[in-house]
Each structure stands twice: as structure tokens, then as C-alpha cells.
Motif scaffolding. Sequence first.
Motif, PDB file in Angstrom:
ATOM      1  N   SER A 151      19.585 -15.825   9.537  1.00 38.70           N
ATOM      2  CA  SER A 151      18.228 -15.810  10.061  1.00 38.70           C
ATOM      3  C   SER A 151      18.047 -14.613  11.004  1.00 38.70           C
ATOM      4  N   TYR A 152      16.817 -14.160  11.118  1.00 36.22           N
ATOM      5  CA  TYR A 152      16.524 -12.990  11.921  1.00 36.22           C
ATOM      6  C   TYR A 152      16.572 -13.326  13.402  1.00 36.22           C
ATOM      7  N   GLU A 153      17.110 -12.430  14.214  1.00 31.76           N
ATOM      8  CA  GLU A 153      17.222 -12.673  15.652  1.00 31.76           C
ATOM      9  C   GLU A 153      16.667 -11.502  16.452  1.00 31.76           C
ATOM     10  N   LEU A 154      16.065 -11.833  17.590  1.00 29.28           N
ATOM     11  CA  LEU A 154      15.582 -10.841  18.544  1.00 29.28           C
ATOM     12  C   LEU A 154      16.324 -11.051  19.859  1.00 29.28           C
ATOM     13  N   THR A 155      16.834  -9.961  20.427  1.00 31.89           N
ATOM     14  CA  THR A 155      17.648 -10.047  21.642  1.00 31.89           C
ATOM     15  C   THR A 155      16.962  -9.324  22.796  1.00 31.89           C
ATOM     16  N   GLN A 156      16.820 -10.030  23.909  1.00 28.35           N
ATOM     17  CA  GLN A 156      16.241  -9.457  25.123  1.00 28.35           C
ATOM     18  C   GLN A 156      17.239  -9.596  26.271  1.00 28.35           C
ATOM     19  N   PRO A 157      17.192  -8.689  27.250  1.00 22.20           N
ATOM     20  CA  PRO A 157      18.026  -8.857  28.445  1.00 22.20           C
ATOM     21  C   PRO A 157      17.500 -10.066  29.221  1.00 22.20           C
ATOM     22  N   PRO A 158      18.383 -10.878  29.791  1.00 20.25           N
ATOM     23  CA  PRO A 158      17.927 -12.074  30.504  1.00 20.25           C
ATOM     24  C   PRO A 158      17.048 -11.762  31.714  1.00 20.25           C
ATOM     25  N   SER A 159      17.334 -10.641  32.372  1.00 15.69           N
ATOM     26  CA  SER A 159      16.581 -10.323  33.575  1.00 15.69           C
ATOM     27  C   SER A 159      16.424  -8.823  33.762  1.00 15.69           C
ATOM     28  N   VAL A 160      15.321  -8.470  34.400  1.00 14.93           N
ATOM     29  CA  VAL A 160      15.033  -7.079  34.773  1.00 14.93           C
ATOM     30  C   VAL A 160      14.402  -7.108  36.166  1.00 14.93           C
ATOM     31  N   SER A 161      14.830  -6.194  37.012  1.00 15.01           N
ATOM     32  CA  SER A 161      14.251  -6.103  38.347  1.00 15.01           C
ATOM     33  C   SER A 161      13.567  -4.754  38.529  1.00 15.01           C
ATOM     34  N   VAL A 162      12.489  -4.751  39.307  1.00 13.84           N
ATOM     35  CA  VAL A 162      11.743  -3.516  39.532  1.00 13.84           C
ATOM     36  C   VAL A 162      11.101  -3.574  40.913  1.00 13.84           C
ATOM     37  N   SER A 163      10.953  -2.444  41.540  1.00 10.87           N
ATOM     38  CA  SER A 163      10.273  -2.368  42.829  1.00 10.87           C
ATOM     39  C   SER A 163       8.772  -2.215  42.591  1.00 10.87           C
ATOM     40  N   PRO A 164       7.959  -2.739  43.501  1.00 12.24           N
ATOM     41  CA  PRO A 164       6.503  -2.592  43.347  1.00 12.24           C
ATOM     42  C   PRO A 164       6.107  -1.126  43.207  1.00 12.24           C
ATOM     43  N   GLY A 165       5.194  -0.866  42.252  1.00 11.91           N
ATOM     44  CA  GLY A 165       4.731   0.487  42.033  1.00 11.91           C
ATOM     45  C   GLY A 165       5.561   1.287  41.048  1.00 11.91           C
ATOM     46  N   GLN A 166       6.752   0.781  40.744  1.00 13.49           N
ATOM     47  CA  GLN A 166       7.609   1.470  39.778  1.00 13.49           C
ATOM     48  C   GLN A 166       7.332   0.994  38.355  1.00 13.49           C
ATOM     49  N   THR A 167       8.020   1.632  37.388  1.00 13.58           N
ATOM     50  CA  THR A 167       7.848   1.279  35.979  1.00 13.58           C
ATOM     51  C   THR A 167       8.924   0.304  35.531  1.00 13.58           C
ATOM     52  N   ALA A 168       8.472  -0.800  34.944  1.00 13.55           N
ATOM     53  CA  ALA A 168       9.391  -1.792  34.389  1.00 13.55           C
ATOM     54  C   ALA A 168       9.473  -1.613  32.875  1.00 13.55           C
ATOM     55  N   THR A 169      10.701  -1.657  32.377  1.00 11.49           N
ATOM     56  CA  THR A 169      10.921  -1.529  30.935  1.00 11.49           C
ATOM     57  C   THR A 169      11.706  -2.730  30.445  1.00 11.49           C
ATOM     58  N   ILE A 170      11.142  -3.445  29.471  1.00 13.33           N
ATOM     59  CA  ILE A 170      11.796  -4.619  28.882  1.00 13.33           C
ATOM     60  C   ILE A 170      12.004  -4.343  27.407  1.00 13.33           C
ATOM     61  N   THR A 171      13.239  -4.493  26.959  1.00 13.87           N
ATOM     62  CA  THR A 171      13.553  -4.186  25.572  1.00 13.87           C
ATOM     63  C   THR A 171      13.740  -5.445  24.732  1.00 13.87           C
ATOM     64  N   CYS A 172      13.586  -5.264  23.426  1.00 13.55           N
ATOM     65  CA  CYS A 172      13.739  -6.335  22.442  1.00 13.55           C
ATOM     66  C   CYS A 172      14.411  -5.712  21.228  1.00 13.55           C
ATOM     67  N   SER A 173      15.589  -6.209  20.881  1.00 10.68           N
ATOM     68  CA  SER A 173      16.359  -5.591  19.803  1.00 10.68           C
ATOM     69  C   SER A 173      16.486  -6.517  18.605  1.00 10.68           C
ATOM     70  N   GLY A 174      16.366  -5.918  17.421  1.00  7.71           N
ATOM     71  CA  GLY A 174      16.549  -6.671  16.181  1.00  7.71           C
ATOM     72  C   GLY A 174      16.803  -5.696  15.037  1.00  7.71           C
ATOM     73  N   ASP A 175      17.457  -6.171  14.008  1.00  3.92           N
ATOM     74  CA  ASP A 175      17.794  -5.313  12.878  1.00  3.92           C
ATOM     75  C   ASP A 175      16.527  -4.716  12.246  1.00  3.92           C
ATOM     76  N   LYS A 176      16.441  -3.401  12.254  1.00  2.00           N
ATOM     77  CA  LYS A 176      15.286  -2.683  11.682  1.00  2.00           C
ATOM     78  C   LYS A 176      13.965  -3.237  12.209  1.00  2.00           C
ATOM     79  N   LEU A 177      13.945  -3.546  13.499  1.00  3.82           N
ATOM     80  CA  LEU A 177      12.730  -4.092  14.102  1.00  3.82           C
ATOM     81  C   LEU A 177      11.558  -3.121  13.975  1.00  3.82           C
ATOM     82  N   GLY A 178      11.861  -1.835  13.996  1.00  6.16           N
ATOM     83  CA  GLY A 178      10.820  -0.822  13.871  1.00  6.16           C
ATOM     84  C   GLY A 178      10.057  -0.889  12.561  1.00  6.16           C
TER      85      GLY A 178
END
Lengths: 121, 106
Positions: B1-28
Amino acid sequence: QVQLQESGPGLVKPSETLSLTCAVSGYSINTGYYWGWIRQPPGKGLEWIGSIYHSGSTYYNPSLKSRVTISVDTSKNLFSLKLTSVAAADTAVYYCARTSGSYSRYYFDYWGQGTLVTVSS
Amino acid sequence: SYELTQPPSVSVSPGQTATITCSGDKLGDKYASWYQQKAGQSPVLVISEDNKRPSGIPERFSGSNSGNTATLTISGTQAVDEADYYCQACDSSTVVFGGGTKLTVL
């Protein structure tokens, strides 16, 4: 504005059948879109259960397919979920949602508030 | 079955840029959507079909998808953006969600 509202028993005994209804307002199900069910166990992530078109065409999560039936009643503008042979692992908040997009591009743009169903004797 | 993987947590300071990723086989080759869920609330769609922002979602939310990774970017992150974020894609007629990422704004 599209609104969805889940209803049904909050407590179900193990081995019995979970039954929920989602009433849709602000949009006629007969007009189009798929309509889906998603659940979320306490403290965990989202799991898609299945979706139904107004014609009755359905898609189910393969891991739940043997226990799930989703039906639609266009005259009452609602759709329903039945999950048989429930166990403690089925305890979750159950959401209904409108499924937008086209084949292989589906996403959920309107959600109900969710209803907690606990499986316990 | 197809799976999507995300990091459990991400931290960012106010005003900064937050980036959250999602990985999967040929997700693009598929289309990714993103949901924000605040404590005790229903999920809210913030990005659909890789990079479309629904009406009412602030411009600081953007998305991209290429290769095996889809990315949700929050520019100028605010305290109100602290929430769980879920990616979602379709594998044929099956809908799949990632495990979710808790975004903390420190």
C-alpha cells in the motif's frame, strides 16, 4: 456555505456495528461531488475510510473494505457509514467531509465537526 | 500500500519560514494536499492539488511537489499557525494521509 453534521451513538459495544449519519446543508448532494468519511483515533493521525458519489458509486480504504458500507440518501441530503465487527481499535473521532477534485486528485474541502465514537463494553 | 512520511515535529521562530515535508514514492507524479488541524478542531484545507490555496487561506501558505517530496511552506510564521499539519494524496482511487507534523512556533 456548505455545512456537514455527523450524528450517531457515541458508544458501541465490541463486535457490534457502528452507524453514523452525515447531514449536508447548503448544497444538494444530488448536484455532484464525492462525500467521504475520515477517522482519527485519540492522539493519532487521520485515516480515510471511504467516499461515495450521489449515484452510489463508492471507493473504500482497502484495509477496512471488508467491514465498511457507505450509502447515500439524496432525498434527505445525507450519507451514512456502517462499520461492522468493531473493536477497541475503532475508537476514534469520525469526520464526514466533501470530496473535491477529480480522479486521483481528490481532496477534502469541507469537514464536519466530528463525532467521538468509543468502542467499549 | 502507498505510504506518505512526514517528520513528527518541526519548530520555527515567529516571523521565520517553516517548511514541512511529505515523502512518498514518485509523489511528484501525484497531487498533494495539506490540512491544518488545531487542537480540538476539525482539519482545514490549506493547500490543494500541490499549490492551490483555497479562499480565506493566508498568502503565507504555499505548496510544491516534485520528485518524491511535497513541501508545505509557511512564510512569516505566526503564533496562530501552531498546529498539526497533514499531507494527503491519492494512489489510484485510494486516499492516503501522512502521519502528521506538529508545528511549534517558539
